[in-house]
Design a protein around this motif. Structure first.
Motif, PDB file in Angstrom:
ATOM      1  N   ALA A 109      35.771  -1.425  16.018  1.00  0.00           N
ATOM      2  CA  ALA A 109      35.766  -2.870  15.762  1.00  0.00           C
ATOM      3  C   ALA A 109      37.006  -3.367  15.017  1.00  0.00           C
ATOM      4  O   ALA A 109      37.554  -4.412  15.385  1.00  0.00           O
ATOM      5  N   ALA A 167      32.178  -4.046  20.541  1.00  0.00           N
ATOM      6  CA  ALA A 167      33.177  -4.359  19.519  1.00  0.00           C
ATOM      7  C   ALA A 167      34.084  -5.495  19.976  1.00  0.00           C
ATOM      8  O   ALA A 167      34.392  -6.416  19.202  1.00  0.00           O
ATOM      9  N   THR A 211      32.023  -6.695  11.690  1.00  0.00           N
ATOM     10  CA  THR A 211      31.243  -6.027  12.729  1.00  0.00           C
ATOM     11  C   THR A 211      31.088  -4.545  12.421  1.00  0.00           C
ATOM     12  O   THR A 211      29.996  -3.977  12.551  1.00  0.00           O
TER      13      THR A 211
END
Length: 403
Positions: A71, A122, A349
């Motif tokens: 991510a 992601a 994230t």
């Protein structure tokens, strides 16, 4: 180029860009749990594989590991290459990697496809977060961050229900559900417009990177640590609740489905109220209320003597978590300059999935030493301290407004 700012003439849920971003949000819950109902059938299907038991159980968390690792890089790519391209590429990769389990010949190949699916998630999550910051400001941004949590909860409920039905027909069929993401692509292609790299959007924060908080990096680190801890706590529910219920003598499969279903429904409904609550009490007030609800829920779990108290605990935990979750995104977008929103979204994230991954690693030894009552009771006390800290911050913000 059309204006990138939410217009006041129509509600946010009628804005095509908002709808496209909410559809993207619904995919993130779908990524991990959709194949859960098919896991016993998949294990039987590949019974000749000596590692079938282990690999089958790794299929669900595998995307989380990829998201946690990839991510931040996806965030950097989103800032440098462009939000629109990353979002569309992520959705297309999501369809291909998600559906691959329909045809792949063995479990190692399916496991590899699940890792690729995490890369797609992601890309989707980081681009989506950055686009929310680029397209919307103020009240509109808060509304959309709340709605995306609802989209994740209700989307997950729908997709997992479909997967449960599909798994009764074939253990491979739930992989086909990932193909539904292809239906979202036409709207995303039309509605998602790449934000300008220079200048400023009318009514929005400048896109040249000179906005944001002067100390945004340090504050973002603190926010990321808090979000990781929050997700580690919340993920006690999906990782430990079935074992807890079995230890209490319940029919674990049925009761687990009921508890997790209530968790999603409660969270989806609570998130719909996020904008109103945030406007009324501010971010600190939202954290105080949300952590307070979660503390109550885990306290009920630690003393759960009846099924009614278990269901009440699920309602409280789901509602509290769904209230605090949008604030992490909203605050991060306020802190980060426009040029770094992708990176901020990528780090946020990653923290979600690192928290999820670490949750069973941290909780299992605690259960061995203190039992489920000790784990849930200690979690309730920790959340109570977090509630007190948020309440003090809330009080200070109220005092500052009055002065």
């Amino acid at each position: 180029m059309e204006s990138l700012v939410l217009t006041r003439e129509r509600p946010i849920w009628q804005e095509p860009r908002a709808i496209a971003l909410l559809l993207a949000a619904s995919l993130t819950t779908m990524a991990n749990a959709t194949i859960s109902p098919a896991l016993p059938g998949i294990e039987r299907l590949f019974a000749d594989d000596p590692n079938a038991a282990l690999l089958t159980r790794l299929l669900v968390p595998a995307p989380s590991l990829s998201v946690a690792l990839f991510a931040p890089l996806a965030g950097l790519a989103t800032d440098r290459i462009g939000r629109r391209m990353m979002l569309l590429a992520g959705v297309m990769l999501f369809v291909v990697a998600g559906c691959a389990g329909l045809v792949l010949p063995d479990l190692p190949a399916i496991f590899a496809s699940r890792l690729v699916l995490g890369v797609a998630v992601a890309l989707i999550m980081t681009a989506q977060t950055a686009l929310i910051g680029d397209y919307f400001t103020g009240d509109g941004r808060n509304a959309l961050t709340g709605l995306q949590i609802s989209a994740r909860n209700f989307g997950g409920l729908v997709f997992i229900s479909l997967a449960g039905w599909a798994a009764t027909l074939s253990p491979r069929l739930p992989f086909a559900i990932y193909g539904l993401a292809a239906l979202f692509l036409p709207l995303m292609w039309i509605a998602i417009v790449e934000p300008p790299r220079a200048g400023s959007m009318a009514g929005a924060a400048p896109a040249n990177g000179r906005d944001g908080h002067p100390s945004w990096r340090g504050l973002l680190v603190l926010l990321v640590l808090l979000q990781g801890a929050t997700n580690m706590i919340f993920f006690l529910m999906p990782t430990q609740i079935s074992f807890f219920l079995e230890a209490r003598g319940y029919e674990s499969a049925v009761m687990t489905g009921t508890v997790l279903g209530l968790l999603m429904i409660s969270g989806g409904c609570s998130a719909l109220l996020y904008r109103r609550v945030q406007r009324l009490v501010g971010y600190a007030g939202v954290f105080a209320i949300g952590y307070g609800a979660m503390a109550l829920g885990f306290l009920l779990l630690s003393q759960a003597a009846t099924s009614q108290s278990l269901l009440a605990a699920a309602l409280a935990i789901g509602a509290g978590y769904a209230l605090v979750s949008p604030s992490f995104v909203a605050v991060a977008l306020d802190l980060a300059p426009g040029r770094s929103r992708g990176l901020a979204g990528g780090i946020l994230t990653a923290s979600i999935f690192i928290g999820q991954f670490c949750s069973p690693l941290a909780s299992t030894p605690l259960i061995a030493n203190h039992g489920y009552a000790g784990l849930f009771g200690g979690t309730a006390w920790l959340l109570a301290l977090m509630t007190v800290a948020a309440t003090l911050a809330w009080s200070r913000s109220l005092a500052a407004r009055k002065s």
